[in-house]
Motif scaffolding. Structure first.
Motif, PDB file in Angstrom:
ATOM      1  N   SER A 344       0.847  -1.191   0.000  1.00  0.00           N
ATOM      2  CA  SER A 344       0.000   0.000   0.000  1.00  0.00           C
ATOM      3  C   SER A 344       0.879   1.236   0.000  1.00  0.00           C
ATOM      4  CB  SER A 344      -0.927   0.003   1.221  1.00  0.00           C
ATOM      5  OG  SER A 344      -0.192  -0.121   2.422  1.00  0.00           O
ATOM      6  N   PHE A 345       0.540   2.207  -0.855  1.00  0.00           N
ATOM      7  CA  PHE A 345       1.248   3.477  -0.944  1.00  0.00           C
ATOM      8  C   PHE A 345       0.392   4.447  -1.752  1.00  0.00           C
ATOM      9  CE2 PHE A 345       2.456   1.065  -4.645  1.00  0.00           C
ATOM     10  CZ  PHE A 345       2.554   1.989  -5.679  1.00  0.00           C
ATOM     11  N   ASP A 346       0.595   5.741  -1.518  1.00  0.00           N
ATOM     12  CA  ASP A 346      -0.145   6.791  -2.242  1.00  0.00           C
ATOM     13  C   ASP A 346      -1.660   6.576  -2.182  1.00  0.00           C
ATOM     14  OD1 ASP A 346       2.286   7.872  -2.874  1.00  0.00           O
ATOM     15  OD2 ASP A 346       2.324   7.112  -4.935  1.00  0.00           O
ATOM     16  N   SER A 347      -2.182   6.178  -1.012  1.00  0.00           N
ATOM     17  CA  SER A 347      -3.623   5.966  -0.794  1.00  0.00           C
ATOM     18  C   SER A 347      -4.193   4.878  -1.693  1.00  0.00           C
ATOM     19  CB  SER A 347      -4.398   7.282  -1.012  1.00  0.00           C
ATOM     20  OG  SER A 347      -3.942   8.278  -0.117  1.00  0.00           O
ATOM     21  N   GLU A 348      -3.348   3.943  -2.109  1.00  0.00           N
ATOM     22  CA  GLU A 348      -3.782   2.813  -2.935  1.00  0.00           C
ATOM     23  C   GLU A 348      -3.201   1.526  -2.364  1.00  0.00           C
ATOM     24  OE1 GLU A 348      -3.997   5.031  -7.310  1.00  0.00           O
ATOM     25  OE2 GLU A 348      -2.170   3.981  -6.681  1.00  0.00           O
ATOM     26  N   ARG A 349      -3.914   0.433  -2.619  1.00  0.00           N
ATOM     27  CA  ARG A 349      -3.415  -0.874  -2.217  1.00  0.00           C
ATOM     28  C   ARG A 349      -3.283  -1.746  -3.465  1.00  0.00           C
ATOM     29  NH1 ARG A 349      -7.159  -2.100   0.722  1.00  0.00           N
ATOM     30  NH2 ARG A 349      -6.441  -1.009   2.602  1.00  0.00           N
ATOM     31  N   TRP A 350      -2.162  -2.442  -3.565  1.00  0.00           N
ATOM     32  CA  TRP A 350      -1.869  -3.283  -4.719  1.00  0.00           C
ATOM     33  C   TRP A 350      -1.815  -4.739  -4.296  1.00  0.00           C
ATOM     34  CZ3 TRP A 350      -0.382  -1.684  -9.839  1.00  0.00           C
ATOM     35  CH2 TRP A 350      -0.401  -0.297 -10.031  1.00  0.00           C
ATOM     36  N   TYR A 351      -2.432  -5.599  -5.109  1.00  0.00           N
ATOM     37  CA  TYR A 351      -2.401  -7.041  -4.879  1.00  0.00           C
ATOM     38  C   TYR A 351      -1.737  -7.708  -6.075  1.00  0.00           C
ATOM     39  CZ  TYR A 351      -6.211  -5.519  -1.800  1.00  0.00           C
ATOM     40  OH  TYR A 351      -6.965  -4.861  -0.873  1.00  0.00           O
ATOM     41  N   LYS A 352      -0.767  -8.536  -5.805  1.00  0.00           N
ATOM     42  CA  LYS A 352      -0.083  -9.271  -6.868  1.00  0.00           C
ATOM     43  C   LYS A 352      -0.538 -10.719  -6.871  1.00  0.00           C
ATOM     44  CE  LYS A 352       4.511 -10.375  -8.699  1.00  0.00           C
ATOM     45  NZ  LYS A 352       5.987 -10.213  -8.498  1.00  0.00           N
ATOM     46  N   VAL A 353      -0.938 -11.207  -8.041  1.00  0.00           N
ATOM     47  CA  VAL A 353      -1.371 -12.595  -8.205  1.00  0.00           C
ATOM     48  C   VAL A 353      -0.367 -13.297  -9.106  1.00  0.00           C
ATOM     49  CG1 VAL A 353      -3.194 -14.130  -9.036  1.00  0.00           C
ATOM     50  CG2 VAL A 353      -3.799 -11.969  -7.910  1.00  0.00           C
ATOM     51  N   THR A 354       0.220 -14.366  -8.631  1.00  0.00           N
ATOM     52  CA  THR A 354       1.208 -15.099  -9.436  1.00  0.00           C
ATOM     53  C   THR A 354       0.691 -16.460  -9.876  1.00  0.00           C
ATOM     54  OG1 THR A 354       2.235 -15.942  -7.412  1.00  0.00           O
ATOM     55  CG2 THR A 354       3.175 -13.958  -8.380  1.00  0.00           C
ATOM     56  N   SER A 355      -0.213 -17.052  -9.112  1.00  0.00           N
ATOM     57  CA  SER A 355      -0.732 -18.369  -9.470  1.00  0.00           C
ATOM     58  C   SER A 355      -1.720 -18.274 -10.623  1.00  0.00           C
ATOM     59  CB  SER A 355      -1.423 -19.008  -8.261  1.00  0.00           C
ATOM     60  OG  SER A 355      -2.070 -20.215  -8.632  1.00  0.00           O
ATOM     61  N   THR A 356      -1.605 -19.190 -11.577  1.00  0.00           N
ATOM     62  CA  THR A 356      -2.550 -19.258 -12.693  1.00  0.00           C
ATOM     63  C   THR A 356      -3.321 -20.576 -12.664  1.00  0.00           C
ATOM     64  OG1 THR A 356      -0.791 -20.149 -14.125  1.00  0.00           O
ATOM     65  CG2 THR A 356      -1.141 -17.759 -14.151  1.00  0.00           C
ATOM     66  N   GLU A 357      -3.323 -21.233 -11.510  1.00  0.00           N
ATOM     67  CA  GLU A 357      -4.046 -22.493 -11.380  1.00  0.00           C
ATOM     68  C   GLU A 357      -5.552 -22.280 -11.467  1.00  0.00           C
ATOM     69  OE1 GLU A 357      -2.693 -25.545 -11.275  1.00  0.00           O
ATOM     70  OE2 GLU A 357      -0.810 -24.478 -11.637  1.00  0.00           O
ATOM     71  N   GLN A 358      -6.013 -21.108 -10.989  1.00  0.00           N
ATOM     72  CA  GLN A 358      -7.436 -20.788 -11.032  1.00  0.00           C
ATOM     73  C   GLN A 358      -7.635 -19.420 -11.655  1.00  0.00           C
ATOM     74  OE1 GLN A 358      -8.034 -21.288  -6.679  1.00  0.00           O
ATOM     75  NE2 GLN A 358      -9.624 -22.763  -7.243  1.00  0.00           N
ATOM     76  N   ASP A 359      -8.844 -19.163 -12.148  1.00  0.00           N
ATOM     77  CA  ASP A 359      -9.187 -17.846 -12.688  1.00  0.00           C
ATOM     78  C   ASP A 359      -9.223 -16.815 -11.568  1.00  0.00           C
ATOM     79  OD1 ASP A 359      -9.458 -19.002 -15.170  1.00  0.00           O
ATOM     80  OD2 ASP A 359     -11.622 -19.315 -14.943  1.00  0.00           O
ATOM     81  N   ILE A 360      -8.937 -15.565 -11.921  1.00  0.00           N
ATOM     82  CA  ILE A 360      -9.104 -14.472 -10.965  1.00  0.00           C
ATOM     83  C   ILE A 360     -10.587 -14.088 -10.960  1.00  0.00           C
ATOM     84  CG2 ILE A 360      -8.519 -12.087 -10.408  1.00  0.00           C
ATOM     85  CD1 ILE A 360      -5.833 -12.501 -11.744  1.00  0.00           C
ATOM     86  N   LYS A 361     -11.256 -14.344  -9.862  1.00  0.00           N
ATOM     87  CA  LYS A 361     -12.680 -14.052  -9.764  1.00  0.00           C
ATOM     88  C   LYS A 361     -12.994 -13.628  -8.342  1.00  0.00           C
ATOM     89  CE  LYS A 361     -17.250 -15.977 -10.786  1.00  0.00           C
ATOM     90  NZ  LYS A 361     -17.998 -17.166 -11.272  1.00  0.00           N
ATOM     91  N   GLY A 362     -13.637 -12.462  -8.194  1.00  0.00           N
ATOM     92  CA  GLY A 362     -13.927 -11.988  -6.851  1.00  0.00           C
ATOM     93  C   GLY A 362     -14.842 -10.790  -6.852  1.00  0.00           C
ATOM     94  N   LYS A 363     -14.886 -10.116  -5.702  1.00  0.00           N
ATOM     95  CA  LYS A 363     -15.754  -8.952  -5.566  1.00  0.00           C
ATOM     96  C   LYS A 363     -15.048  -7.856  -4.795  1.00  0.00           C
ATOM     97  CE  LYS A 363     -18.920 -11.318  -3.567  1.00  0.00           C
ATOM     98  NZ  LYS A 363     -20.188 -11.729  -2.902  1.00  0.00           N
ATOM     99  N   ILE A 364     -15.530  -6.636  -4.980  1.00  0.00           N
ATOM    100  CA  ILE A 364     -14.987  -5.463  -4.289  1.00  0.00           C
ATOM    101  C   ILE A 364     -15.748  -5.275  -2.985  1.00  0.00           C
ATOM    102  CG2 ILE A 364     -14.478  -3.004  -4.499  1.00  0.00           C
ATOM    103  CD1 ILE A 364     -14.882  -3.381  -7.573  1.00  0.00           C
ATOM    104  N   VAL A 365     -15.031  -5.107  -1.876  1.00  0.00           N
ATOM    105  CA  VAL A 365     -15.656  -4.921  -0.563  1.00  0.00           C
ATOM    106  C   VAL A 365     -14.972  -3.768   0.157  1.00  0.00           C
ATOM    107  CG1 VAL A 365     -16.308  -7.354  -0.373  1.00  0.00           C
ATOM    108  CG2 VAL A 365     -14.098  -6.585   0.526  1.00  0.00           C
ATOM    109  N   ASN A 366     -15.550  -3.337   1.262  1.00  0.00           N
ATOM    110  CA  ASN A 366     -14.914  -2.311   2.089  1.00  0.00           C
ATOM    111  C   ASN A 366     -13.730  -2.903   2.851  1.00  0.00           C
ATOM    112  OD1 ASN A 366     -16.741  -0.196   1.422  1.00  0.00           O
ATOM    113  ND2 ASN A 366     -18.232  -1.005   2.896  1.00  0.00           N
ATOM    114  N   ALA A 367     -12.714  -2.092   3.051  1.00  0.00           N
ATOM    115  CA  ALA A 367     -11.547  -2.526   3.810  1.00  0.00           C
ATOM    116  C   ALA A 367     -11.823  -2.379   5.303  1.00  0.00           C
ATOM    117  CB  ALA A 367     -10.325  -1.706   3.411  1.00  0.00           C
ATOM    118  N   GLY A 368     -11.732  -3.460   6.053  1.00  0.00           N
ATOM    119  CA  GLY A 368     -11.983  -3.435   7.483  1.00  0.00           C
ATOM    120  C   GLY A 368     -10.764  -2.997   8.276  1.00  0.00           C
ATOM    121  N   ILE A 369     -10.930  -3.011   9.595  1.00  0.00           N
ATOM    122  CA  ILE A 369      -9.850  -2.599  10.489  1.00  0.00           C
ATOM    123  C   ILE A 369      -8.631  -3.510  10.328  1.00  0.00           C
ATOM    124  CG2 ILE A 369      -9.182  -2.318  12.905  1.00  0.00           C
ATOM    125  CD1 ILE A 369     -12.047  -1.551  13.523  1.00  0.00           C
TER     126      ILE A 369
END
Length: 465
Positions: A344-369
């Motif tokens: 996380s930097f510059d008010s943004e959070r970055w996620y890196k995905v390296t595995s290709t065993e499964q499709d990238i599939k998900g949903k956007i949610v609020n960030a908790g504590i």
């Protein structure tokens, strides 16, 4: 599905690559539809994906790929599954370097390294290794410093010297270097039925993929794939067709070659064009143009990218990178695939995905504590990373001080003020080894052993690391 959902799916599939049927090949964009000659000529060097989340119901999905033909330039049709319809699609050609810089992917990778514990350990280890020789030379006084300086200078000098025909699309997008059509296949039984309408024979892995995504929309990308070589170099290769085909076959199978492998492959009258072919196909040249497709989605918090298609490719992609970016007040929950590292930097959070065993599939949610607390921990990790030299200093301080403390409190042997002054002078001139020898002669055996043990430990560290 709304138009926003459609774009996300489209971008996802785009990166998934030219997937060759029967005896065909594949890239990072989907199912490539062409004859076998074209399939066997295509090669992808770079495949990147960035899912850029704007807010809880808006995001962009941006696949970037560089694909070349090892033969003539070709018009290639790529079919891939998507789970929604984008509100807009923009596409253009641009250098990979510009894509990585414009969207801060290079900076994100740097922060991901600095904010990971494994990155911290590697940095401390590297600094420890770098300093081991200098510390050892320092432990040998003026003489050792002179030898160390000479070796450093000679090393520096040496380095310098080496120095879809039956159906109508429900959406159509035009962009630089190609176009995209979206088909609604809900009225058909399966995606397989749609593929049959464009006279595609399904076998093996391609059959499995078509069955797997049979409930998805269909996106058809028409792309102009340039040749890796100029027309002049392609003409030169016609003089040695058998050798050229042999090199192409190797390039389809591997992404890295040793010097000896390249020499054996290109030896002969076509050496220069074959060398250029290998370089163009295997090198990660960020200055060369690739294709960026930006699909915009609105009104949905669901995203999808079929990364698992890559595992069925017959020919490997040289470099792949997959990232998801969100504002720090948002987070992602993945239904499939997994996050490898986060920063996380510059008010943004970055996620890196390296595995290709499964499709990238998900949903956007609020960030908790808990997610915010993890951001703080990563920031602390980064601070330690940037101050790794202090860890190395503390390690060496312990190596040197602990034996002296043991001697001071556990050993029944005393030193006079004169002997202490002599020790300081001897260390300045000849370091630990000379000082330990003199102390041995003066029958201060335990202090001599203490000095010698420190010298041996520093020597061992220099040799091992």
């Amino acid at each position: 599905m709304n138009k926003v959902n459609f774009i996300i799916s489209f971008l996802s599939i785009l990166l998934l690559g030219l997937f060759f049927v029967p005896t065909v090949n594949a890239c990072g964009c989907g199912l490539a539809l062409s004859d076998m000659k074209v399939f066997n000529a295509l090669k992808e060097t770079q495949a990147y994906l960035m899912i850029d989340i704007q807010d809880k119901n808006t995001y962009n999905e941006m696949p970037f790929f560089r694909m070349v033909s090892m033969d003539e330039p070709y018009d290639v049709t790529i079919v891939f599954p998507i789970d929604g319809i984008p509100s807009n699609v923009e596409g253009k050609t641009m250098p990979a370097k510009q894509f990585l810089e414009d969207y801060k992917i290079n900076i994100a990778e740097k922060h991901i390294t600095e904010q990971s514990f494994s990155g911290l350990i590697k940095k401390v280890s590297k600094d420890f290794e770098y300093s081991s020789s200098s510390v050892f030379y320092l432990s040998n006084g003026i003489l050792g410093l002179g030898i160390g300086f000479t070796r450093t200078m000679s090393g520096s000098i040496g380095a310098i010297s080496k120095s879809a025909r039956g159906l109508g699309p429900i959406a159509h997008f035009e962009f630089e270097g190609g176009s995209l059509d979206i088909y609604d296949v809900k009225s058909m039984d399966t995606l397989e039925e749609f593929v049959k309408t464009v006279n595609i024979t399904l076998t093996g892995k391609v059959q499995e993929l078509v069955t797997k995504y049979n409930n998805y929309y269909v996106a058809v990308l028409y792309l102009k794939v340039p040749s890796a070589l100029s027309a002049d170099l392609r003409n030169q290769l016609k003089l040695c067709p058998e050798q050229t085909e042999r090199v192409k076959q190797k390039l389809q199978e591997k992404t890295e070659f040793s010097y000896m492998e390249i020499r054996d492959l290109i030896e002969g009258s076509c050496r220069n064009p074959l060398q250029e072919l290998i370089n163009s196909v295997t090198s990660i040249n960020s200055n060369l143009n690739g294709t960026l497709v930006n699909m915009k989605f609105q009104g949905t918090n669901q995203f999808f990218y079929p990364t698992s298609i890559v595992n069925s490719y017959k020919y490997p992609i040289t470099e792949q990178k997959y990232f998801i970016r969100t504002p720090t007040n948002l987070h992602i929950n993945l239904d499939s695939s997994k996050i490898d590292k986060t920063a996380s930097f510059d008010s943004e959070r970055w996620y890196k995905v390296t595995s290709t065993e499964q499709d990238i599939k998900g949903k956007i949610v609020n960030a908790g504590i808990g997610i915010r607390f993890e951001d703080i921990l990563r920031s602390i990790n980064q601070a330690f990373y940037n101050s790794s030299g202090w860890f190395v200093f503390i390690i060496y301080l312990l190596i040197i001080v602990l034996p002296f403390l043991y001697y001071r409190f556990k050993v029944e042997e005393s030193l006079t003020k004169g002997e202490i002054g002599l020790i300081i002078g001897l260390f300045f001139v000849g370091g630990l080894l000379l000082t330990s020898l003199v102390m041995l002669i003066k029958k201060k055996r335990k202090f001599a052993l203490t000095l010698f043990s420190i010298w041996v430990m520093l020597l061992i560290i220099m040799i091992i690391v």
